[in-house]
Write an enzyme that holds these catalytic residues in place. Sequence first.
Site, short mmCIF file in Angstrom:
data_model
loop_
_atom_site.label_atom_id
_atom_site.label_comp_id
_atom_site.label_asym_id
_atom_site.label_seq_id
_atom_site.Cartn_x
_atom_site.Cartn_y
_atom_site.Cartn_z
N ARG A 231 -2.87 -12.41 24.41
CA ARG A 231 -3.10 -11.74 23.13
C ARG A 231 -1.79 -11.49 22.38
NH1 ARG A 231 -7.53 -7.05 21.59
NH2 ARG A 231 -7.06 -7.09 19.35
N HIS A 238 5.23 -11.09 13.73
CA HIS A 238 5.03 -9.66 13.54
C HIS A 238 6.22 -8.80 13.93
CE1 HIS A 238 0.94 -10.76 12.70
NE2 HIS A 238 0.53 -9.51 12.63
P1 NAD Z 1 -5.66 -1.88 3.22
O1 NAD Z 1 -6.75 -1.44 4.09
O2 NAD Z 1 -4.65 -0.89 2.83
O3 NAD Z 1 -6.29 -2.54 1.92
C1 NAD Z 1 -5.45 -3.02 0.91
C2 NAD Z 1 -5.86 -2.49 -0.46
O4 NAD Z 1 -7.03 -3.18 -0.89
C3 NAD Z 1 -6.21 -1.02 -0.48
O5 NAD Z 1 -5.69 -0.46 -1.66
C4 NAD Z 1 -7.73 -0.99 -0.54
O6 NAD Z 1 -8.23 0.14 -1.19
C5 NAD Z 1 -8.02 -2.23 -1.34
N1 NAD Z 1 -9.32 -2.87 -1.11
C6 NAD Z 1 -9.99 -3.02 0.04
N2 NAD Z 1 -11.06 -3.79 -0.14
C7 NAD Z 1 -11.10 -4.11 -1.44
C8 NAD Z 1 -11.98 -4.90 -2.24
N3 NAD Z 1 -13.00 -5.57 -1.72
N4 NAD Z 1 -11.72 -5.01 -3.56
C9 NAD Z 1 -10.64 -4.39 -4.12
N5 NAD Z 1 -9.77 -3.65 -3.40
C10 NAD Z 1 -10.00 -3.51 -2.08
O7 NAD Z 1 -4.83 -3.08 3.88
P2 NAD Z 1 -5.21 -4.42 4.66
O8 NAD Z 1 -4.22 -5.40 4.20
O9 NAD Z 1 -6.65 -4.72 4.61
O10 NAD Z 1 -4.89 -4.01 6.18
C11 NAD Z 1 -3.59 -3.67 6.61
C12 NAD Z 1 -3.70 -2.78 7.83
O11 NAD Z 1 -4.35 -3.50 8.87
C13 NAD Z 1 -2.37 -2.33 8.39
O12 NAD Z 1 -2.44 -0.96 8.66
C14 NAD Z 1 -2.23 -3.12 9.69
O13 NAD Z 1 -1.48 -2.44 10.67
C15 NAD Z 1 -3.67 -3.28 10.09
N6 NAD Z 1 -3.94 -4.40 10.98
C16 NAD Z 1 -4.67 -4.17 12.10
C17 NAD Z 1 -4.97 -5.22 12.96
C18 NAD Z 1 -5.85 -4.98 14.15
O14 NAD Z 1 -6.00 -5.89 14.97
N7 NAD Z 1 -6.47 -3.83 14.27
C19 NAD Z 1 -4.53 -6.51 12.66
C20 NAD Z 1 -3.79 -6.72 11.49
C21 NAD Z 1 -3.49 -5.65 10.66
N1 GLY Z 2 -3.76 -8.53 15.19
C1 GLY Z 2 -3.30 -8.67 16.53
C2 GLY Z 2 -4.34 -8.40 17.55
O1 GLY Z 2 -5.47 -8.07 17.25
O2 GLY Z 2 -4.06 -8.48 18.70
#
Ligand code: NAD
Ligand code: GLY
Length: 356
Positions: A231, A238
């Site tokens: 994984r 990153h």
């Molecule tokens: P986000 O959730 O901040 O969304 C980005 C922006 O888009 C926000 O302003 C939100 O309000 C807006 N938005 C969401 N859906 C929308 C839509 N359909 N139409 C218009 N606006 C919309 O950011 P993101 O890029 O989705 O996610 C980034 C986060 O994800 C980070 O915190 C990162 O650490 C996390 N992440 C987690 C994993 C995991 O495996 N859990 C993997 C990659 C990233």
């Molecule tokens: N986005 C990295 C993971 O889910 O492991």
Amino acid sequence: MEWITLKTFSTESKIYVGDDALASRLPVLTAGQKNFVVTDENVYALYSDFFKEYFQGAEICVIQAGEEYKNFQSLYRILEKMTGAGLHRTSKLFAVGGGVIGDIGGLAAALYMRGISCVQIPTTLLSQVDSSVGGKTAVDVSGVKNVVGAFYQPCEVLVAPTFLKTLPNRELKCGVGEIVKYAALSGKIFDLLEKGIGRLNDLEFLTSLIVACIEHKARVVERDEKEANERRSLNVGHTTGHALELARGWSHGESVLFGMLLETEAAIAAGVCEEAYGNRLVRIVREALRMTPITEADFSSVENDLKAAKSDKKNTGDGKIQMAVAKDKNEWTMWALPFAEYCDAIRNAAKKIVRE
Ligand code: NAD
Ligand code: GLY
């Protein structure tokens, strides 16, 4: 609607992809128990009809949008509201939003009564191709990203590409960062993306990429849910990406693209990544990066912004910086360098990128 199953030691999640996933799954999922929704202010404002249609009677918790709200304060607010709503063990939490909402909502579901069912409804490209699948949940603490969290698999993920129609262009392009990451790991996705690189605004093409990325991720997570080994490959780009995200305040997707470009160039220079393949990958990343507001000036003094790489979760305590890098088509490897050498390698990669 297509679906992908993800089986781990203790759970089985179904991931549905298709706009019809909402109408066909939500009435079933919301029936018969108390429901709790976590979303952010933007998604709530844009999709009020969606919430009215599917979440009548549910408690809806709206948090402020953005990474700076992926913190303990927001988590506490959500947990307080869940307690106030009198949820019980059979209740379900629906996380409707981008990766921030998915991560914090998933963590709240994992914590409340030691775990209630969680349904992820990702609304950004990044969350549809990656973060909603695989069960990583987290909040940021003291400027360290995702440092407190849990592995907690959602029972279902409903991926409706129609949400992407309202996504600002910049956010759409940010999701491309994670797609390019999958291209670096899977020959099938690499070929698909290389051929269709000019079609990244085409919803049908994006849907085929979403399915391919989720399929790849689901198989990796099945083999290594807790990131002991394979994984870690899902962190290509990153290490440097996260460091720059913190130092420069760029979005996650942009930072990952930037990190992937620098780390791939550095890996080619060190002979860790096969040159001809690496150059093709670099071309794809540069094409994707062209769509973000990042300019040549952003490459200058990049080495000054790498300090956060020291607290990357992949590091093992031996003082070295660990990077997951593409090695050749369908091949990746972990590459470890002492911090000073890591900074040199990234600085030289940045110089090469600016020269070309
Ligand atoms: P986000 O959730 O901040 O969304 C980005 C922006 O888009 C926000 O302003 C939100 O309000 C807006 N938005 C969401 N859906 C929308 C839509 N359909 N139409 C218009 N606006 C919309 O950011 P993101 O890029 O989705 O996610 C980034 C986060 O994800 C980070 O915190 C990162 O650490 C996390 N992440 C987690 C994993 C995991 O495996 N859990 C993997 C990659 C990233
Ligand atoms: N986005 C990295 C993971 O889910 O492991």
